[in-house]
Design a protein around this motif. Structure first.
Motif, PDB file in Angstrom:
ATOM      1  N   TRP A  68      12.023   9.665   7.932  1.00  0.00           N
ATOM      2  CA  TRP A  68      10.685   9.206   7.554  1.00  0.00           C
ATOM      3  C   TRP A  68      10.704   7.709   7.279  1.00  0.00           C
ATOM      4  N   THR A  69       9.588   7.079   7.550  1.00  0.00           N
ATOM      5  CA  THR A  69       9.428   5.651   7.281  1.00  0.00           C
ATOM      6  C   THR A  69       8.187   5.463   6.421  1.00  0.00           C
ATOM      7  N   ILE A  70       7.877   4.210   6.093  1.00  0.00           N
ATOM      8  CA  ILE A  70       6.680   3.983   5.280  1.00  0.00           C
ATOM      9  C   ILE A  70       5.398   4.364   6.042  1.00  0.00           C
ATOM     10  N   ARG A  78       0.823  -1.210   0.000  1.00  0.00           N
ATOM     11  CA  ARG A  78       0.000   0.000   0.000  1.00  0.00           C
ATOM     12  C   ARG A  78       0.860   1.264   0.000  1.00  0.00           C
ATOM     13  N   TYR A  79       2.001   1.208   0.683  1.00  0.00           N
ATOM     14  CA  TYR A  79       2.893   2.369   0.660  1.00  0.00           C
ATOM     15  C   TYR A  79       3.344   2.664  -0.762  1.00  0.00           C
ATOM     16  N   TYR A  80       3.794   1.629  -1.474  1.00  0.00           N
ATOM     17  CA  TYR A  80       4.281   1.858  -2.836  1.00  0.00           C
ATOM     18  C   TYR A  80       3.158   2.302  -3.773  1.00  0.00           C
ATOM     19  N   ALA A  81       1.951   1.815  -3.563  1.00  0.00           N
ATOM     20  CA  ALA A  81       0.825   2.274  -4.381  1.00  0.00           C
ATOM     21  C   ALA A  81       0.551   3.753  -4.127  1.00  0.00           C
ATOM     22  N   SER A  82       0.626   4.174  -2.862  1.00  0.00           N
ATOM     23  CA  SER A  82       0.306   5.562  -2.515  1.00  0.00           C
ATOM     24  C   SER A  82       1.394   6.537  -2.956  1.00  0.00           C
ATOM     25  N   THR A 115      17.376  12.124   2.077  1.00  0.00           N
ATOM     26  CA  THR A 115      17.786  11.176   3.105  1.00  0.00           C
ATOM     27  C   THR A 115      18.040   9.833   2.430  1.00  0.00           C
ATOM     28  N   SER A 116      18.857   9.013   3.058  1.00  0.00           N
ATOM     29  CA  SER A 116      19.163   7.710   2.462  1.00  0.00           C
ATOM     30  C   SER A 116      18.138   6.651   2.853  1.00  0.00           C
ATOM     31  N   GLY A 117      17.373   6.919   3.930  1.00  0.00           N
ATOM     32  CA  GLY A 117      16.492   5.896   4.476  1.00  0.00           C
ATOM     33  C   GLY A 117      17.230   4.978   5.437  1.00  0.00           C
ATOM     34  N   GLY A 118      18.563   5.153   5.500  1.00  0.00           N
ATOM     35  CA  GLY A 118      19.384   4.352   6.411  1.00  0.00           C
ATOM     36  C   GLY A 118      20.077   5.243   7.415  1.00  0.00           C
ATOM     37  N   LYS A 119      21.439   5.235   7.395  1.00  0.00           N
ATOM     38  CA  LYS A 119      22.188   6.016   8.382  1.00  0.00           C
ATOM     39  C   LYS A 119      22.581   7.400   7.888  1.00  0.00           C
ATOM     40  N   GLY A 120      22.719   7.573   6.564  1.00  0.00           N
ATOM     41  CA  GLY A 120      23.308   8.805   6.054  1.00  0.00           C
ATOM     42  C   GLY A 120      22.404   9.614   5.157  1.00  0.00           C
ATOM     43  N   PHE A 171      12.263   7.842  -2.481  1.00  0.00           N
ATOM     44  CA  PHE A 171      11.026   7.264  -1.955  1.00  0.00           C
ATOM     45  C   PHE A 171      11.089   5.743  -1.756  1.00  0.00           C
ATOM     46  N   SER A 172      12.224   5.125  -2.073  1.00  0.00           N
ATOM     47  CA  SER A 172      12.353   3.701  -1.814  1.00  0.00           C
ATOM     48  C   SER A 172      12.431   3.442  -0.323  1.00  0.00           C
ATOM     49  N   ALA A 173      11.756   2.386   0.115  1.00  0.00           N
ATOM     50  CA  ALA A 173      11.930   1.910   1.490  1.00  0.00           C
ATOM     51  C   ALA A 173      13.272   1.203   1.597  1.00  0.00           C
ATOM     52  N   ARG A 174      13.774   1.040   2.793  1.00  0.00           N
ATOM     53  CA  ARG A 174      15.039   0.358   3.015  1.00  0.00           C
ATOM     54  C   ARG A 174      14.802  -0.873   3.884  1.00  0.00           C
ATOM     55  N   ALA A 175      15.518  -1.934   3.592  1.00  0.00           N
ATOM     56  CA  ALA A 175      15.330  -3.212   4.286  1.00  0.00           C
ATOM     57  C   ALA A 175      16.089  -3.201   5.607  1.00  0.00           C
TER      58      ALA A 175
END
Length: 906
Positions: free
Chosen positions: A868-870, A639-643, A770-775, A840-844
Motif C-alpha cells: 500500500w502507498t499513500i 492530506r494523507y496524514y490528516a486522513s 508491512t514495512s512500507g519498504g522491502k520487508g 501507517f507511516s509513509a516511507r521516503a
C-alpha cells in the motif's frame, strides 16, 4: 365549493401542471417486459454471490441515489440513480468532485435492482465485479426536466440530496450510440456548492461508508439547525443533567474570579474564511452582554461596562439558577418576533417600555470562566461543549445555547440571509478567548450595517414634533467626527416622535463635524430652519446598501438606538480579508494570560496564494512534487496524514518519535531528527526530563502535529519501543525481516511465517505489518518489565537461533554482503534509543509506500513490503470490517517462559 366540469379540454392542462419532473420519473413505463435487469441477471450466479436478485421495485415517493465504493480489480465508484424501478448505473474510476472543472469519466453499465442501493459486502472471487463494496453516499435526487429524454439525448441534469454530495450535477454522453461501453462525463454544475478541487477533495476527505458512519443530509442540516436556533420560543426539551468539570479541559487554569472582563470582538470580513477549521453561529440582532456569576447572583454587563441587571431582572434571576458558583458568560440578548426570529427594534422597545423585559432571551455562546477555572486558554470547541452541558441542564427558557453549524460558510450565510437574519459569526474552532478584536472571530453580514453617532437631525415636514432625518457620523483615527450621510426611514410614527424628543435635549448651535468640509451638503455649512445640530452623544444602528465614493451611506435604514455603545467608540467598520494563515495558538500560556489580564482595544487550498491549509496548518508550496515516480505532492502527503490520523495516533501515543525529513523529496538528502523546535511544528510536543542529561525528545499527540511535521518536509515517523512513562522499559519487541539482494518477496513471506512459528513455539503471540519498504515487521507486545539490554539480547538470540536452524534462509549479521540471497532479521531495532517506522507511516522511497498493519491470513496476498502507498492506504481502511490488531493492545505477555524455552532449545 363549485367543481369545474370534467371535460378533456379542462382536465389535461391541469393535470400537466401538477406533474413535476420527479413525478414523471416515478411513473411506470407503458410496457414492462422485465428486460432492464436482463444484463444484470446474466452476469451473476446468485447461488454464489450475496448481491440482491434481479427484481424490479415499485417507485416510492422520492427517487433514491447511491454511490458505492467498489474495491474490485481497480478501485472505483458506482453511481446509481433510481428510475422506473431500477438503478441506472455508471462506474466512475476517480469518484465525484465538487469542482465543475473536474469532469470525471463515467462508464454506463447495466441497470441494477433498487435493492442494490443498500448492498454492502464482498463479491466472491471468480464472480463478476469480485471485491468489496460499501455505500459511500446515498440520499435522494431530483431530475431537472424529463430524465428519460435526458438519458436518450445523452444529457442528464439533476440535483442531489446526499450525506456527502449536494447541489446540481450533470451527466453527458461522449460516445456514439451502439458502442459496447458508453463513456459519459459526470461533473458539478455551477452553484453554491461548488468548490475548487484543490480546496476540497470529497473522495479523500470522506472515504468511509455512510452505513457504518452515518452523516446528516448535507443540504438540509444547516437550514434546519438555523431555523431551530432562531425559532425556539417554547421551552426546549431539557437534556438529563450531566456533571461538568472544567478542570478536565486542556488549557484550563485554576484562578480567582476576575472582577471585570471585556468581550472578545469580531472583525468584519469581506468574505468567508477559506483557511482553517471554523464554526458558524447566527449573528443575533440584539445587545452583546457579559454575565458575571458570583455568590448566587448574576450581574448583567453591557459591552461598554454598564450594569443592566435592573433592566433585565427576570433574565438575571434565571441566570443565577444555572448552577455556576462563579463564572463569566458571553452572549447576546434578543427579542424574538412572531416567527421566532430576533429583531433589534423589538428589543429596544422591550427595554424602553420597562414592562416587556420578560420577553428578552439570552443566547449564550461562550464561557471564558467557570467554577474557579479560567478557560480563556481552552480551545473554543471545548469551552462550548462544556457550556452546552450547563445550559441544557437548567430548567428555564430565557437562557439558551447558541448553536453552531459546522458546514460550508457560503451555505450557512445564504440560509441566514434567506431568513432575514443579520448575518453569521465565523469562529476559529480551536481559538482562545481574547478580550480584544480578533480575526479568530469574523462577522459575515447579509447587508452593510453598523453604528453611527447622531450629529444632527431634521424635522419632519408635516410634523415638527417628529424627526424627519438623522445626520450620521463616525470618529476617524484622530478622534474627529466625520460626516457619513443621512438616514430618513426605518422608524414608526411613534418612534419618530420619541426620537425627536430625545434629540431636542441635545440641540447645539455648533456643528459637531469639522469646519470647512468639502462635502456638498448644504446643512454642513448652514443648516436650514428644519435642521438642527446636536451634541454627539446618541448612537444609532443603521443598515445601508453601500458607501458612496465621498464617504456617505446609500439607501440607509434606521434600526434603533444603541444604549450599550459609547459614542466615542464608534468608528467606520472596514471589511478585511479573512485570515490566510494559522494563528500562533502554540504561544506560551504565560504570554496569553498576561494579554488576558491587560486586554487591548485565530482542508483547504488556494492555487492563487500558493498555499494550502490542512488541519489548521498552513502548507507552503503544496504543489511541490516530493516523489517523481508518482507525481505525489507535498499537499498529497499532508492530506494523507490528516486522513489516517485516527488510526495512526494510537501507535504514536506517549512514544518518543524520531523524524525523517526530506527537504528535496524522495531521492534527495534525508535527515534523521530526534529533537526539534516545536514552535515550527504546531501541535508537536516536547518530552523533557525522560532521563538525566538528555535533550527533549518529541511526541506526536494529534493530527495537527502530523500535518505540521509534513509541512516541515517530514515523510517518516519512527517510534521507540517504550512509552514516556517507562522510557527505559520496552513494551514490545520488533523483528524487521530485511531481504538481501536476489531474495524474492515470496521468500520473505515464507520467512515471516517461519518467524511466527518459532515465536509460537516459545509461547509468544505476534502481530504483522508491512514495512512500507522491502520487508515486513513482526511485532511482539510485552509487559514493560525488562530493560532494553535484556530485551535486545533475547531478540538477538532468537535471530541467531533462526539463522543456525535454517541457514539457507536467514542470516544474523547485518550488512549487504552478509545477506545476499538471504533474509537478515534485524533485531537491532530493540536497543535503547533505537526506532522503527510507525504503523501507517509513509516511507521516503519511490512510490511512498506505507507501513500497514495486516492480519496473518492476508500475508499470502502481499506483493511487496510497499503493498500500500499513500494513494490507497486510507481506502483499505474504508473496506476493513475489523482491526487486525484489535487484540494487540490487550496482550501483556511476559518473556520469562519464552527465555527459558529458547535456552532449552539450545
Amino acid at each position: 365549493m363549485a367543481t369545474a366540469p370534467r371535460t378533456s379540454s379542462s382536465r389535461a392542462p391541469a393535470r400537466a401542471s401538477r406533474v413535476t419532473p420527479a413525478k414523471r420519473a416515478r411513473q411506470k413505463p407503458t410496457s414492462d417486459d422485465g428486460t432492464p435487469l436482463a444484463r444484470y441477471r446474466a452476469k451473476r450466479d446468485f447461488t454464489i454471490t450475496s448481491e440482491p436478485g434481479p427484481v424490479r421495485t415499485k417507485p416510492g415517493k422520492q427517487l433514491a441515489f447511491v454511490i458505492q465504493k467498489h474495491d474490485a480489480t481497480r478501485l472505483h465508484y458506482d453511481f446509481r440513480l433510481e428510475l422506473d424501478g431500477v438503478l441506472v448505473s455508471w462506474a466512475i474510476p476517480k469518484g465525484p468532485s465538487f469542482d465543475p472543472k473536474e469532469k470525471r469519466l463515467a462508464v454506463h453499465v447495466e441497470d441494477h435492482p433498487v435493492a442494490y442501493g443498500t448492498f454492502e459486502g464482498t463479491i466472491p472471487k471468480g464472480q463478476y465485479g469480485a471485491g468489496t463494496v460499501i455505500v459511500w453516499d446515498n440520499g435522494t435526487w431530483e431530475p431537472v426536466g424529463d430524465p428519460r429524454a435526458g438519458l436518450k439525448a445523452g444529457k442528464l441534469v439533476f440535483k442531489l440530496h446526499g450525506q456527502k454530495l449536494a447541489g446540481l450535477w450533470e451527466l453527458v454522453k461522449i460516445a456514439k450510440p451502439g458502442e459496447r461501453q458508453e463513456p459519459w462525463l459526470l461533473f458539478k454544475k455551477h452553484d453554491e456548492w461548488e468548490r475548487p478541487h484543490a480546496d476540497y477533495d470529497v473522495v479523500n476527505a470522506l472515504p468511509d461508508s455512510v452505513v457504518a458512519h452515518p452523516m446528516k443530509p448535507l443540504d438540509d442540516a444547516p437550514v434546519a439547525a438555523i431555523k431551530r436556533a432562531g425559532r425556539t420560543v417554547a421551552a426546549v426539551q431539557k437534556a438529563a443533567a450531566s456533571p461538568f468539570d472544567p478542570s478536565t479541559l486542556d488549557g484550563a487554569r485554576k484562578a480567582a474570579l476576575p472582577e471585570t472582563m471585556s468581550p472578545q470582538l469580531a472583525t468584519l470580513a469581506r468574505s468567508a474564511p477559506t483557511h482553517g477549521d471554523w464554526l458558524y453561529e447566527i449573528k443575533f440582532d440584539g445587545y452583546r452582554l457579559m454575565t458575571r456569576l458570583a455568590k448566587g447572583k448574576a450581574t448583567i454587563i453591557t459591552r461598554g461596562g454598564h450594569d443592566w441587571t435592573h433592566k433585565m431582572q427576570p433574565l438575571a434571576d434565571e441566570l443565577a439558577t444555572l448552577g455556576i458558583t462563579g463564572g463569566w458568560l458571553d452572549g447576546e440578548a434578543v427579542v424574538l418576533d412572531a416567527d421566532g426570529l430576533p429583531h433589534f427594534n423589538l428589543l429596544q422597545n422591550a427595554l424602553d417600555s420597562k414592562r416587556s423585559s420578560e420577553a428578552i432571551v439570552y443566547y449564550v455562546f461562550d464561557a471564558p470562566f467557570i467554577n474557579g477555572y479560567d478557560l480563556r486558554a481552552v480551545p473554543l470547541h471545548a469551552r462550548r461543549a462544556l457550556l452546552k452541558q450547563v445550559i441544557e441542564a437548567h430548567a428555564g427558557d430565557r437562557v439558551r445555547f447558541s448553536d453552531d453549524f459546522p458546514a460550508d460558510a457560503a451555505q450557512v450565510l445564504e440560509t441566514a440571509c434567506s431568513l432575514h437574519l443579520e448575518g453569521v459569526i465565523a469562529k476559529r474552532r480551536d481559538g482562545f478567548y481574547t478580550s480584544s478584536r480578533s480575526t479568530d472571530w469574523l462577522k459575515l453580514k447579509c447587508q452593510a450595517r453598523q453604528e453611527f453617532v447622531i450629529g444632527g437631525f431634521s424635522d419632519r415636514s408635516d410634523n415638527a414634533k417628529a424627526v424627519g432625518a438623522l445626520m450620521l457620523g463616525y470618529y476617524d483615527d484622530h478622534g474627529v467626527l466625520q460626516y457619513a450621510g443621512r438616514v430618513g426611514t426605518g422608524w414608526s410614527s411613534s418612534d419618530a416622535v420619541d426620537l425627536r424628543a430625545k434629540l431636542a435635549k441635545l440641540v447645539s448651535t455648533k456643528s459637531p463635524f469639522p469646519p470647512g468640509t468639502t462635502r456638498s451638503t448644504r446643512w454642513l455649512t448652514r443648516p436650514a430652519a428644519e435642521d438642527h445640530w446636536v451634541r454627539p452623544q446618541l448612537v444609532a444602528e443603521v443598515a445601508f446598501a453601500e458607501w458612496t465614493p465621498d464617504g456617505s451611506v446609500r439607501h440607509a435604514s434606521y434600526q434603533g438606538l444603541r444604549e450599550d455603545k459609547d459614542a466615542k467608540s464608534v468608528t467606520r467598520e472596514k471589511a478585511k480579508a479573512p485570515p490566510t494563515s494559522e494563528k500562533a495558538v502554540t504561544a506560551k500560556k504565560k504570554t496569553l494570560v498576561e494579554s488576558m489580564s491587560h486586554p487591548a482595544p485565530a482542508v483547504k487550498a488556494s492555487s492563487k496564494s500558493g498555499n494550502a491549509e490542512v488541519e489548521g496548518v498552513r502548507i507552503t508550496h503544496p504543489e511541490r512534487v516530493i516523489d517523481a515516480s508518482t507525481g505525489h505532492t507535498k499537499l498529497d502527503l499532508a492530506r494523507y496524514y490528516a486522513s489516517i490520523a485516527e488510526f495512526m495516533l494510537p501507535h504514536l501515543k506517549s512514544r518518543p518519535v524520531s523524524l525523517v525529513r526530506a527537504p528535496e523529496g524522495v531521492g534527495g538528502e534525508l535527515f534523521f531528527q530526534k529533537h526539534a523546535d516545536v514552535r515550527t511544528m504546531p501541535g508537536m510536543k516536547d518530552l523533557p526530563d525522560l532521563w538525566e542529561g538528555h535533550g527533549a525528545l518529541l511526541e506526536v499527540p494529534s493530527a495537527k502535529a502530523l500535518v505540521a511535521a509534513a509541512q516541515m518536509n517530514v515523510i517518516e515517523f519512527h517510534t521507540w519501543n517504550s512509552v514516556k512513562q517507562k522510557v527505559d522499559k520496552p513494551d514490545r519487541m520488533i523483528f524487521d525481516l530485511d531481504p538481501g539482494e536476489g531474495v524474492s518477496f515470496a521468500t520473505v513471506r515464507e520467512g515471516t511465517e517461519l518467524m511466527r512459528a518459532l515465536l509460537a513455539e516459545l509461547g509468544l503471540q505476534c502481530w504483522l505489518k508491512t514495512s512500507g519498504g522491502k520487508g515486513l515487521h513482526v511485532v511482539v507486545p510485552m509487559s514493560a518489565r525488562l530493560d532494553y539490554d535484556t530485551v535486545k539480547d533475547f531478540s538477538q538470540r532468537i535471530v541467531q537461533h533462526m539463522a543456525a536452524t535454517i541457514p539457507q534462509r536467514f542470516v544474523a549479521k547485518s550488512g549487504p554482503s552478509n545477506r545476499v540471497g538471504k533474509i537478515f532479521v534485524d533485531y537491532l531495532r530493540n536497543g535503547f534509543n533505537a526506532t522503527t517506522a510507525a504503523a501507517f507511516s509513509a516511507r521516503a522511497r519511490p512510490g511512498l509506500g506505507v507501513s500497514m498493519p495486516i492480519a496473518w491470513d492476508e500475508l499470502s496476498e502481499m506483493k511487496s513490503g510497499a503493498h500500500w502507498t499513500i494513494s490507497d492506504a486510507r481506502d483499505r481502511l474504508s473496506f476493513q470490517k475489523s482491526d487486525p490488531w484489535a487484540d494487540y493492545w490487550r496482550c501483556k505477555q511476559t518473556m520469562t517462559a519464552a527465555m527459558k524455552a529458547l535456552q532449552s532449545a539450545g
